[in-house]
Design a protein around this motif. Structure first.
Motif, PDB file in Angstrom:
ATOM      1  N   ALA A 120       0.831  -1.216   0.000  1.00  0.00           N
ATOM      2  CA  ALA A 120       0.000   0.000   0.000  1.00  0.00           C
ATOM      3  C   ALA A 120       0.864   1.264   0.000  1.00  0.00           C
ATOM      4  N   TYR A 121       2.118   1.145   0.423  1.00  0.00           N
ATOM      5  CA  TYR A 121       3.016   2.314   0.435  1.00  0.00           C
ATOM      6  C   TYR A 121       3.821   2.400  -0.869  1.00  0.00           C
ATOM      7  N   GLY A 122       3.644   1.386  -1.728  1.00  0.00           N
ATOM      8  CA  GLY A 122       4.495   1.264  -2.908  1.00  0.00           C
ATOM      9  C   GLY A 122       4.514   2.507  -3.781  1.00  0.00           C
ATOM     10  N   SER A 123       3.328   3.083  -4.033  1.00  0.00           N
ATOM     11  CA  SER A 123       3.319   4.209  -4.982  1.00  0.00           C
ATOM     12  C   SER A 123       4.017   5.433  -4.381  1.00  0.00           C
ATOM     13  N   ILE A 124       3.906   5.626  -3.071  1.00  0.00           N
ATOM     14  CA  ILE A 124       4.606   6.771  -2.445  1.00  0.00           C
ATOM     15  C   ILE A 124       6.120   6.537  -2.496  1.00  0.00           C
ATOM     16  N   MET A 125       6.541   5.320  -2.161  1.00  0.00           N
ATOM     17  CA  MET A 125       7.992   5.026  -2.197  1.00  0.00           C
ATOM     18  C   MET A 125       8.540   5.249  -3.604  1.00  0.00           C
ATOM     19  N   GLU A 126       7.777   4.771  -4.591  1.00  0.00           N
ATOM     20  CA  GLU A 126       8.175   4.911  -5.990  1.00  0.00           C
ATOM     21  C   GLU A 126       8.296   6.397  -6.366  1.00  0.00           C
ATOM     22  N   GLU A 127       7.258   7.153  -6.042  1.00  0.00           N
ATOM     23  CA  GLU A 127       7.233   8.589  -6.346  1.00  0.00           C
ATOM     24  C   GLU A 127       8.428   9.297  -5.715  1.00  0.00           C
ATOM     25  N   GLU A 128       8.685   8.988  -4.451  1.00  0.00           N
ATOM     26  CA  GLU A 128       9.769   9.681  -3.740  1.00  0.00           C
ATOM     27  C   GLU A 128      11.141   9.267  -4.269  1.00  0.00           C
ATOM     28  N   ALA A 129      11.295   7.992  -4.617  1.00  0.00           N
ATOM     29  CA  ALA A 129      12.597   7.532  -5.135  1.00  0.00           C
ATOM     30  C   ALA A 129      12.900   8.242  -6.456  1.00  0.00           C
ATOM     31  N   HIS A 130      11.895   8.362  -7.326  1.00  0.00           N
ATOM     32  CA  HIS A 130      12.140   9.030  -8.610  1.00  0.00           C
ATOM     33  C   HIS A 130      12.246  10.549  -8.444  1.00  0.00           C
ATOM     34  N   ALA A 131      11.458  11.096  -7.510  1.00  0.00           N
ATOM     35  CA  ALA A 131      11.549  12.551  -7.290  1.00  0.00           C
ATOM     36  C   ALA A 131      12.959  12.915  -6.833  1.00  0.00           C
ATOM     37  N   LEU A 132      13.569  12.033  -6.077  1.00  0.00           N
ATOM     38  CA  LEU A 132      14.923  12.293  -5.582  1.00  0.00           C
ATOM     39  C   LEU A 132      15.896  12.422  -6.754  1.00  0.00           C
ATOM     40  N   THR A 133      15.840  11.474  -7.669  1.00  0.00           N
ATOM     41  CA  THR A 133      16.805  11.531  -8.779  1.00  0.00           C
ATOM     42  C   THR A 133      16.445  12.661  -9.744  1.00  0.00           C
ATOM     43  N   GLU A 134      15.151  13.003  -9.827  1.00  0.00           N
ATOM     44  CA  GLU A 134      14.764  14.068 -10.768  1.00  0.00           C
ATOM     45  C   GLU A 134      15.102  15.464 -10.255  1.00  0.00           C
ATOM     46  N   ARG A 135      15.241  15.593  -8.943  1.00  0.00           N
ATOM     47  CA  ARG A 135      15.647  16.891  -8.375  1.00  0.00           C
ATOM     48  C   ARG A 135      17.074  17.242  -8.784  1.00  0.00           C
ATOM     49  N   TRP A 136      17.865  16.199  -9.051  1.00  0.00           N
ATOM     50  CA  TRP A 136      19.291  16.417  -9.296  1.00  0.00           C
ATOM     51  C   TRP A 136      19.574  16.626 -10.776  1.00  0.00           C
ATOM     52  N   LYS A 137      20.559  17.491 -11.034  1.00  0.00           N
ATOM     53  CA  LYS A 137      20.980  17.703 -12.419  1.00  0.00           C
ATOM     54  C   LYS A 137      22.373  17.108 -12.581  1.00  0.00           C
ATOM     55  N   PRO A 138      22.630  16.470 -13.721  1.00  0.00           N
ATOM     56  CA  PRO A 138      23.979  15.920 -13.926  1.00  0.00           C
ATOM     57  C   PRO A 138      25.021  17.019 -13.750  1.00  0.00           C
ATOM     58  N   GLY A 139      26.089  16.683 -13.069  1.00  0.00           N
ATOM     59  CA  GLY A 139      27.194  17.634 -12.919  1.00  0.00           C
ATOM     60  C   GLY A 139      27.106  18.505 -11.691  1.00  0.00           C
ATOM     61  N   GLU A 140      25.909  18.684 -11.105  1.00  0.00           N
ATOM     62  CA  GLU A 140      25.838  19.547  -9.918  1.00  0.00           C
ATOM     63  C   GLU A 140      26.302  18.770  -8.688  1.00  0.00           C
ATOM     64  N   THR A 141      26.621  19.508  -7.618  1.00  0.00           N
ATOM     65  CA  THR A 141      27.070  18.837  -6.394  1.00  0.00           C
ATOM     66  C   THR A 141      25.881  18.552  -5.499  1.00  0.00           C
ATOM     67  N   ILE A 142      25.784  17.305  -5.075  1.00  0.00           N
ATOM     68  CA  ILE A 142      24.668  16.903  -4.211  1.00  0.00           C
ATOM     69  C   ILE A 142      25.133  16.869  -2.762  1.00  0.00           C
ATOM     70  N   ASP A 143      24.412  17.554  -1.894  1.00  0.00           N
ATOM     71  CA  ASP A 143      24.663  17.463  -0.457  1.00  0.00           C
ATOM     72  C   ASP A 143      23.902  16.223   0.039  1.00  0.00           C
ATOM     73  N   CYS A 144      24.646  15.123   0.189  1.00  0.00           N
ATOM     74  CA  CYS A 144      23.981  13.833   0.462  1.00  0.00           C
ATOM     75  C   CYS A 144      23.280  13.811   1.819  1.00  0.00           C
ATOM     76  N   THR A 145      23.778  14.586   2.776  1.00  0.00           N
ATOM     77  CA  THR A 145      23.163  14.549   4.107  1.00  0.00           C
ATOM     78  C   THR A 145      21.729  15.069   4.029  1.00  0.00           C
ATOM     79  N   SER A 146      21.560  16.275   3.480  1.00  0.00           N
ATOM     80  CA  SER A 146      20.204  16.840   3.484  1.00  0.00           C
ATOM     81  C   SER A 146      19.287  16.089   2.512  1.00  0.00           C
ATOM     82  N   GLU A 147      19.838  15.643   1.391  1.00  0.00           N
ATOM     83  CA  GLU A 147      18.986  14.938   0.418  1.00  0.00           C
ATOM     84  C   GLU A 147      18.509  13.583   0.965  1.00  0.00           C
ATOM     85  N   SER A 148      19.403  12.895   1.682  1.00  0.00           N
ATOM     86  CA  SER A 148      19.026  11.579   2.224  1.00  0.00           C
ATOM     87  C   SER A 148      18.004  11.739   3.339  1.00  0.00           C
ATOM     88  N   PHE A 149      18.226  12.734   4.177  1.00  0.00           N
ATOM     89  CA  PHE A 149      17.265  13.012   5.248  1.00  0.00           C
ATOM     90  C   PHE A 149      15.889  13.316   4.672  1.00  0.00           C
TER      91      PHE A 149
END
Ligand code: HEM
Length: 451
Positions: A120-149
């Motif tokens: 029942a949580y599958g669609s939210i997990m899916e949405e959030e996992a893809h939203a995470l990668t879509e927020r990022w642009k190739p080449g930019e620096t990712i602050d892993c602490t805040s993004e993972s949190f």
């Protein structure tokens, strides 16, 4: 020597660990390099005595005895670690309760985490996992602490406390929890009460974050009540829960329960995601194998929750990352009566510690113990792993309720990350291990490179 009862071997006093110094005992080593210290204790015995200042603490060093400790009714959740947590987060939540209250609270929350509840949580997990990668642009620096949190809190909050209003709240929860965890560890290892009352910027920031965390929880509860809605979720289960007499549970307990679920649920998952990002950056060959597996399962479409069951290797990568870099690195218990562990005498009231980090990296349990080898979890090799040598969610009555929930989201996130990007650590990234309430990299920064 005391006469032994027939058939009952006399209990021994555990040996004292070497390397203590006057006054501080082993405390200075534990503060200076706790991971190395805990990892060497097995050389001194299966159970060893430590001196922390004037206090004697017992450490358990073998997988079998950590299992025995976690499964025995002679030990409860108590001790300085838990008391300081209660002081900040509340006394009535499931993570710190014992006895009948704890059993009742587990019964209330358990259905939300059962294996058959996870889809029942599958669609939210899916949405959030893809939203995470879509927020990022190739080449930019990712602050892993805040993004993972961010992704960890959003998934926990949206899945377990459902509601559209959660998006803005999830952001505030991220900020509040990240700050609270930072400050909490400091307050636990350096318990100098008055120091934390001084009007210093760090104390003000901590107090603001803690107050906002409690306020947020009150808002979430009040809003759900005002909506009159009762979706089938954990919050409804908490609001409808009754006590031993069948009476509704009190407001304070509802509040503390929400806090007790959100707090362990965010920092643990966030730290694990940081280590997974680190692994993907440091082991491109493993990142490629994950990508290959995901593509074989999905045929190139975006990975979905329903694919997780087929992602055996990706799951093993997550487990191996958790073995070498466990979020939960230290656990404690208190003996409620005179008892024994491994033939050693443990007196009533004794505090006992053990380190999943030390257990999971022990060369006595794992061949090539420090090597990142996800294939050690393949069915024909997993039998070589001693029982309880890999229990990142613990066992027994305090076992993490969220093992399936966590593994599903971590596998899905790893799959989404590895298929979209390769990762490189950037200059200025600090991947040294930061010891806090959980273990995580100090300040991991990576650059995503499009595949
Ligand atoms: C307890 C690990 C994620 C909620 C625990 C314990 C461990 C653990 C080892 C037992 C503590 C002890 O024996 O003293 C982890 C790890 C996680 C994770 C490694 C992720 C990688 C979560 C999540 C949630 C959660 C996502 C909730 C959303 C809890 C709660 C307890 C707990 C409520 C207390 C259970 C009790 O005392 O009965 N966790 N956890 N955990 N965890 Fe987790």
């Amino acid at each position: 020597m005391k006469p032994e009862a027939p058939g009952v071997p006399e209990l021994r006093e555990p040996p004292r660990a070497g390397g203590g110094v006057p006054v501080l005992g082993h405390g200075w080593k534990l503060v200076r390099d706790p991971l190395a210290f805990m990892s060497r204790l097995r050389d001194h015995g299966d159970v060893v005595r430590l001196k922390l200042g004037p206090k004697t603490v017992y450490a358990v060093t073998t997988p079998a005895l950590t299992g025995a400790l976690a499964l025995s009714n002679d030990f409860i959740i108590a001790g300085p670690l838990w008391e300081s947590l209660e002081g900040l987060l509340g006394k009535e939540g499931v993570a710190t309760a014992n006895g009948p209250r704890h059993r009742r609270q587990r019964r209330t929350i358990q259905p939300a985490f059962r294996l058959d509840a996870i889809p029942a949580y599958g669609s939210i997990m899916e949405e959030e996992a893809h939203a995470l990668t879509e927020r990022w642009k190739p080449g930019e620096t990712i602050d892993c602490t805040s993004e993972s949190f961010r992704v960890a809190v959003r998934i926990a909050a949206r899945c377990l406390l459902r509601g559209d209003y959660m998006d803005e709240r999830a952001e505030r929860l991220c900020v509040a929890l990240a700050t609270v965890f930072r400050g909490m560890y400091r307050r636990m290892v350096v318990p100098l009460g008055p120091l934390y009352k001084l009007p210093l910027p760090a104390n003000r920031e901590f107090n603001r974050a803690l107050a906002d965390l409690h306020l947020l929880v009150d808002e979430i509860v009040a809003e759900r009540r005002a909506s009159g809605q009762k979706p089938d979720d954990l919050l409804t289960a908490l609001l409808e829960a009754t006590d031993e007499n069948g009476d509704p549970i009190g407001e304070q307990e509802i509040h503390d329960q929400v806090v007790a679920i959100l707090t362990p649920g965010s920092e643990t998952v966030a730290s694990t995601i940081m280590w997974l990002l680190h692994m993907l950056a440091e082991h491109p060959e493993h990142a490629d194998r994950v990508r290959d597996e995901v593509e074989a399962v999905t045929g190139g479409r975006p990975v979905a929750f329903a694919d997780v069951r087929g992602l055996r290797h990706t799951n093993n990568v997550v487990v191996e990352s958790m073995r070498l870099s466990p979020a939960v690195w230290i656990l404690t218990r208190r003996a409620v009566r005179d008892t024994e562990l491994g033939g050693y005498r443990i007196p009533a009231g004794a505090d006992i510690v053990y380190s999943p980090y030390a257990i999971q990296r022990d060369p006595k349990s794992y061949a090539r113990n420090l090597e990142f080898d996800p294939d050690r979890w393949l069915p024909d090799r997993v039998k070589d792993v001693p029982k309880h040598a890999m229990s990142p969610f613990s066992v027994g009555n305090r076992k993490c309720p969220s093992d399936h929930f966590s593994m599903a989201q971590l596998t899905l996130i790893t799959a989404a990350l590895a298929t979209k990007y390769r990762f490189e650590q950037v200059a200025g990234s600090n991947d040294g291990t930061r010891v806090g309430i959980t273990l995580r990299p100090h300040d991991l920064r990576v650059r995503p490179v499009a595949r």
